[in-house]
Motif scaffolding. Structure first.
Motif, mmCIF file in Angstrom:
data_model
loop_
_atom_site.group_PDB
_atom_site.id
_atom_site.type_symbol
_atom_site.label_atom_id
_atom_site.label_comp_id
_atom_site.label_asym_id
_atom_site.label_seq_id
_atom_site.Cartn_x
_atom_site.Cartn_y
_atom_site.Cartn_z
ATOM 1 N N ALA A 1 0.830 -1.190 0.000
ATOM 2 C CA ALA A 1 0.000 0.000 0.000
ATOM 3 C C ALA A 1 0.867 1.244 0.000
ATOM 4 C CB ALA A 1 -0.898 -0.001 1.225
ATOM 5 N N ALA A 2 0.448 2.228 -0.796
ATOM 6 C CA ALA A 2 1.135 3.514 -0.798
ATOM 7 C C ALA A 2 0.493 4.382 0.268
ATOM 8 C CB ALA A 2 1.011 4.162 -2.166
ATOM 9 N N VAL B 1 -1.886 11.810 11.522
ATOM 10 C CA VAL B 1 -2.888 11.381 10.556
ATOM 11 C C VAL B 1 -2.158 10.532 9.532
ATOM 12 C CG1 VAL B 1 -4.504 12.087 8.765
ATOM 13 C CG2 VAL B 1 -4.360 13.389 10.891
ATOM 14 N N VAL B 2 -2.603 9.292 9.371
ATOM 15 C CA VAL B 2 -2.011 8.362 8.411
ATOM 16 C C VAL B 2 -2.977 8.204 7.252
ATOM 17 C CG1 VAL B 2 -1.282 5.976 8.046
ATOM 18 C CG2 VAL B 2 -0.708 7.138 10.173
ATOM 19 N N ALA B 3 -2.461 8.311 6.033
ATOM 20 C CA ALA B 3 -3.255 8.125 4.819
ATOM 21 C C ALA B 3 -2.655 6.974 4.028
ATOM 22 C CB ALA B 3 -3.252 9.394 3.980
ATOM 23 N N MET B 4 -3.523 6.048 3.598
ATOM 24 C CA MET B 4 -3.051 4.895 2.836
ATOM 25 C C MET B 4 -3.992 4.631 1.667
ATOM 26 S SD MET B 4 -1.763 2.344 5.762
ATOM 27 C CE MET B 4 -0.574 1.603 4.696
ATOM 28 N N ALA C 1 -2.173 3.936 14.726
ATOM 29 C CA ALA C 1 -3.005 4.093 13.526
ATOM 30 C C ALA C 1 -3.062 2.778 12.744
ATOM 31 C CB ALA C 1 -2.465 5.216 12.647
ATOM 32 N N LEU C 2 -1.915 2.138 12.578
ATOM 33 C CA LEU C 2 -1.887 0.864 11.861
ATOM 34 C C LEU C 2 -2.583 -0.232 12.651
ATOM 35 C CD1 LEU C 2 1.722 1.033 10.414
ATOM 36 C CD2 LEU C 2 -0.435 1.516 9.254
ATOM 37 N N VAL D 1 -1.378 -4.512 6.462
ATOM 38 C CA VAL D 1 -1.211 -3.081 6.241
ATOM 39 C C VAL D 1 0.084 -2.628 6.902
ATOM 40 C CG1 VAL D 1 -2.176 -0.813 6.712
ATOM 41 C CG2 VAL D 1 -3.680 -2.681 6.099
ATOM 42 N N TYR D 2 1.007 -2.100 6.093
ATOM 43 C CA TYR D 2 2.273 -1.589 6.586
ATOM 44 C C TYR D 2 2.524 -0.232 5.967
ATOM 45 C CZ TYR D 2 3.036 -6.348 8.077
ATOM 46 O OH TYR D 2 2.891 -7.568 8.679
ATOM 47 N N LEU D 3 3.161 0.641 6.705
ATOM 48 C CA LEU D 3 3.501 1.965 6.209
ATOM 49 C C LEU D 3 5.017 2.055 6.119
ATOM 50 C CD1 LEU D 3 2.478 4.761 5.415
ATOM 51 C CD2 LEU D 3 2.683 5.430 7.800
ATOM 52 N N ARG D 4 5.501 2.081 4.894
ATOM 53 C CA ARG D 4 6.938 2.183 4.657
ATOM 54 C C ARG D 4 7.195 3.469 3.900
ATOM 55 N NH1 ARG D 4 6.108 -3.501 3.765
ATOM 56 N NH2 ARG D 4 7.193 -4.667 5.388
#
Length: 104
Positions: free
Chosen positions: A2-3, A15-18, A42-43, A54-57
């Protein structure tokens, strides 16, 4: 993968946006916004809803000022809409996305 991205607010929260694949048939993708105390929480909020992978990189697609305003004004702090930002589409509570995915 996910971007997405994040921005830190003056009060210390984030605030995290994916951009994630849309559940159910029809394909496409959705933009999900989450407000939380930090990125990990958030994750965790997304994973607790069943979005396990779901990961935020990195911070390639941080939330826009309009997205931050939208999530701050929502009582749940967790909203979505179709990813190709259509100006006509409004933000929806996450429950609507999960119901739509379960119905498929």
């Amino acid at each position: 993968m996910a971007a997405g991205g994040f921005c830190k607010l003056p009060n210390g929260s984030v605030v995290v946006a994916m951009t994630l694949p849309s559940p159910g048939p029809g394909g496409g993708s959705v933009r999900v916004l989450v407000r939380a105390a930090n990125r990990a929480r958030a994750l965790t909020r997304l994973r607790n809803l069943g979005l396990r992978a779901v990961y935020l990189r990195g911070n390639a697609e941080p939330p826009t000022p309009d997205e931050v305003t939208a999530v701050l004004h929502h009582p749940d702090g967790l909203i979505w809409r179709a990813a190709p930002d259509g100006a006509a589409e409004l933000w929806h509570p996450i429950r609507a996305l999960l119901r739509r995915g379960a119905a498929a």
